[in-house]
Design a protein around this motif. Structure first.
Motif, short mmCIF file in Angstrom:
data_model
loop_
_atom_site.label_atom_id
_atom_site.label_comp_id
_atom_site.label_asym_id
_atom_site.label_seq_id
_atom_site.Cartn_x
_atom_site.Cartn_y
_atom_site.Cartn_z
N ILE A 87 -7.26 9.90 -1.52
CA ILE A 87 -6.40 9.13 -0.60
C ILE A 87 -6.81 7.67 -0.58
CG2 ILE A 87 -5.65 8.83 1.79
CD1 ILE A 87 -5.95 11.73 2.26
N ASP A 88 -5.84 6.81 -0.74
CA ASP A 88 -6.12 5.37 -0.71
C ASP A 88 -5.65 4.74 0.59
OD1 ASP A 88 -7.01 3.07 -2.59
OD2 ASP A 88 -5.14 2.34 -1.69
N CYS A 89 -4.57 5.29 1.14
CA CYS A 89 -3.97 4.65 2.32
C CYS A 89 -3.15 5.67 3.11
CB CYS A 89 -3.07 3.50 1.85
SG CYS A 89 -2.07 2.74 3.11
N VAL A 90 -3.21 5.58 4.44
CA VAL A 90 -2.39 6.41 5.32
C VAL A 90 -1.60 5.50 6.25
CG1 VAL A 90 -2.34 8.25 7.04
CG2 VAL A 90 -4.10 8.28 5.26
N VAL A 91 -0.28 5.70 6.28
CA VAL A 91 0.59 4.92 7.17
C VAL A 91 1.16 5.87 8.22
CG1 VAL A 91 2.64 3.46 7.35
CG2 VAL A 91 1.21 3.36 5.29
N MET A 121 13.49 -0.23 15.21
CA MET A 121 12.50 -0.86 14.35
C MET A 121 11.34 0.11 14.20
SD MET A 121 10.64 -3.30 17.12
CE MET A 121 9.05 -2.81 16.52
N ALA A 122 10.60 -0.02 13.11
CA ALA A 122 9.44 0.85 12.89
C ALA A 122 8.17 0.17 13.40
CB ALA A 122 9.30 1.18 11.41
N VAL A 123 7.29 0.97 13.99
CA VAL A 123 5.97 0.50 14.43
C VAL A 123 4.94 1.27 13.60
CG1 VAL A 123 4.38 0.25 16.36
CG2 VAL A 123 6.84 0.09 16.75
N HIS A 124 4.04 0.54 12.94
CA HIS A 124 3.14 1.15 11.97
C HIS A 124 1.67 1.03 12.34
CE1 HIS A 124 6.76 -0.14 9.71
NE2 HIS A 124 6.62 1.02 9.10
N GLU A 125 0.89 1.92 11.72
CA GLU A 125 -0.57 1.90 11.78
C GLU A 125 -1.03 2.20 10.34
OE1 GLU A 125 -2.80 3.86 15.14
OE2 GLU A 125 -3.03 5.40 13.60
N VAL A 126 -1.69 1.26 9.70
CA VAL A 126 -2.07 1.42 8.29
C VAL A 126 -3.59 1.53 8.18
CG1 VAL A 126 -1.96 0.42 5.98
CG2 VAL A 126 -0.04 0.11 7.55
N MET A 127 -4.04 2.68 7.69
CA MET A 127 -5.48 2.92 7.53
C MET A 127 -5.81 3.03 6.05
SD MET A 127 -7.83 6.06 8.98
CE MET A 127 -7.30 7.27 7.77
#
Length: 576
Positions: free
Chosen positions: A452-456, A516-522
């Motif tokens: 895993i490189d990224c989780v949105v 609209m989208a609200v994101h959290e990028v880990m």
């Protein structure tokens, strides 16, 4: 001079002399400068169009300002129908078809005369038709084409026409809702009209889903608009079978089978617009419930930049999807826009030099230049089986519609470790709990940490209606209760000016219009990878992600609140 205008075909000002008259009028009203007029006239000649279109396309003058200036020149009043108090009784004086044909809508009365909003007040045929039909003197006022079309959609609703059609259908079926003759029911004209009317109104109302829900005494019809269900009508119980049978025939579903859930698809054209509906039936104690998902193909071509990413989140996400390999997971509940985010990402990654293959259930939107595989479990083509075959087809980028089981998860993870970029979705509440979810599904922690490189994580929040939103200064306690970070959001200790929902004709009295989208990028750092490999709890992962600079969904949402895009109440509704 005609005042007929919209965003692409503005005012037909005819020859150059009329364009110059329009230009001088706008300069005199202070809407543009002489220099801007000169440049706009040059552009008009280059593009071979008229002046008004150049002014609107280049954002020199808004459509409302342009039409208002022309109305003033003609000595007529300009109205903004989104803010005007429209009299439904006046609207009902003419038919929907007549209003659309003439782009004219009665909106009220003034001194005994019928006030009619018109895109072209010089259309004497329209005025004569309305005068003859209503037997009233007509007082024209001017509105833009777009606002009249929106108002017609808003005020000539399913509610009014449906009453007559429902009554006709109810009489034709009598008191018994049994399907004595399926073909007769399906082809019954009132039922066909009613079903078409429901679908047409749902599209006009920007609905994402239509719910047909049988009850003990009647049938409830609800639309999901901006993520919230609204009841629109309740047809009588005795036409329930007719409505459901008609929809099942349209979706090519077995009309005689009522005991098990079924799925189908409808492709139709509404007002010249190509529409796809995904249909699902569900047996309930009072009959079959039908849910139709309206698939808007425009969602598939959205730009990633238009999805509302916080700048820091956008930078993190872009760093991940531009890598040649690894796994990117988009998480969130059903209907949170995960597929839209992935499609927008694929639109960026879809290059002639790349082999992009997707496996989906179902394929919602067809994308040019991308190989899309439809899952067919009955034929043995599961996500896992399709994914195995895809990996033998020399892909560069693979999109897996959803990771549902251990086998699919394992193959997707291994694909990322063997040099492929894998994008997929998962149902988790936030980014930090996603690695743990994969481990719970049976994937080895060291594989999860490495691949895993990224989780949105994302949610969809409603946008405040710009026509009626109301500014206010919140109390400090209110901000503290929602975790307002004064340092992060700026402004020091000063209380910010925020906006709350009010409700107007433009937003159907909800106070919100669009989403609209609200994101959290880990991104998976070495520290987070170590925690995953050591079977660490999601709380540990979250703390490590925050330490590395992750912006939480709550923080990203409050940033949009500060910008006046949405409200605190809406962010609290969608983000726990």
């Amino acid at each position: 001079m005609s005042t007929s205008t919209d965003a692409t075909h503005a005012v037909d000002t005819g020859p150059a002399s009329e364009d110059e008259q329009l230009g001088h009028l706008l300069v005199a009203n202070g809407l543009i400068s002489r220099e801007e007029l000169a440049l706009a006239l040059e552009e008009r000649d280059k593009r071979g169009t008229n002046l008004s279109r150049v002014l609107i396309e280049d954002d020199l003058v808004s459509e409302n300002a342009l039409v208002a200036a022309l109305a003033s020149q003609l000595g007529l009043r300009f109205v903004d129908l989104a803010e005007e108090d429209v009299d439904q009784g006046a609207v009902d004086l003419i038919s929907d078809s007549l209003a659309r044909r003439h782009l004219a809508l009665p909106i009220g009365w003034s001194e005994g005369r019928l006030v009619v909003a018109m895109a072209d007040p010089s259309n004497v045929f329209a005025i004569d038709d309305i005068r003859t039909l209503t037997k009233a003197d007509v007082r024209p006022v001017v509105a833009t084409r777009a606002s009249i079309q929106e108002a017609i959609n808003r005020y000539h609703r399913v509610d009014s026409d449906a009453e007559d059609i429902t009554a006709a259908a109810s009489i034709s079926f009598g008191a018994d809702d049994a399907l004595a003759n399926v073909r007769e029911v399906v082809e019954d004209a009132p039922i066909v009209k009613l079903v078409n009317l429901i679908i047409t109104q749902a599209i006009a109302d920007r609905a994402s889903d239509i719910h047909i829900e049988p009850g003990e005494h009647d049938v409830r019809v609800r639309f999901r608009v901006d993520g919230v269900l609204h009841e629109v009508m309740r047809p009588p119980k005795n036409i329930q079978a007719g409505i459901i049978s008609r929809l099942k025939v349209m979706a090519e579903i077995n009309i005689a089978e009522r005991r098990i859930p079924q799925d189908g698809r409808v492709t139709t054209t509404i007002d010249g617009r190509h529409v796809d509906l995904r249909v699902a039936t569900l047996p309930t104690v009072h009959g079959e419930k039908i849910v139709m998902r309206i698939l808007d193909k425009r969602q598939a071509v959205l730009k990633l930049a238009d999805l509302g990413f916080h700048p820091d989140n956008m930078a993190r996400y872009a760093a991940s999807y531009t890598k040649p390999y690894g796994t990117i997971l988009v998480t969130g509940p059903t209907g949170s826009g995960k597929s839209t985010t992935l499609y927008a990402t694929l639109n960026i990654l879809n290059e002639e030099s790349k082999n992009v293959i997707t496996v989906e259930d179902p394929v919602e939107y067809q994308l040019a230049g991308i190989n899309q595989v439809q899952v067919n479990s009955k034929a043995g083509l599961t996500f896992a089986a399709a994914l195995r075959s895809i990996l033998r087809s020399d892909p560069d980028i693979v999109l897996v519609g959803e990771i549902r089981d251990q086998e699919t998860a394992r193959i997707a993870i291994e694909a990322a470790l063997t040099g492929h970029l894998v994008l997929s979705t998962l149902h988790t509440n936030d980014a930090a709990s996603t690695p743990s979810r994969l481990v719970e599904m049976g994937v080895e922690p060291f594989l999860v940490g490495s691949a895993i490189d990224c989780v949105v994580a994302q949610r969809l929040a409603r946008r405040l209606c710009e026509k009626c939103r109301q500014p206010y200064t919140p109390e400090r306690k209110e901000l503290q209760n929602v975790g307002w970070d004064f340092e992060l959001l700026g402004g020091g200790d000063e209380l910010p000016t925020l906006y709350r929902a009010v409700g107007c004709g433009s937003c159907a009295k909800t106070g919100y219009f669009g989403r609209m989208a609200v994101h959290e990028v880990m991104t998976i750092t070495e520290e987070i990878e170590r925690i995953i490999v050591n079977h660490g709890h999601s709380d540990e992962i979250r703390q490590a992600a925050l330490a590395s600079g992750m912006v939480t969904m709550r923080q990203a949402g409050l940033t949009e609140v500060l910008a006046g895009v949405t409200s605190i109440e809406e962010i609290l509704r969608v983000i726990s």
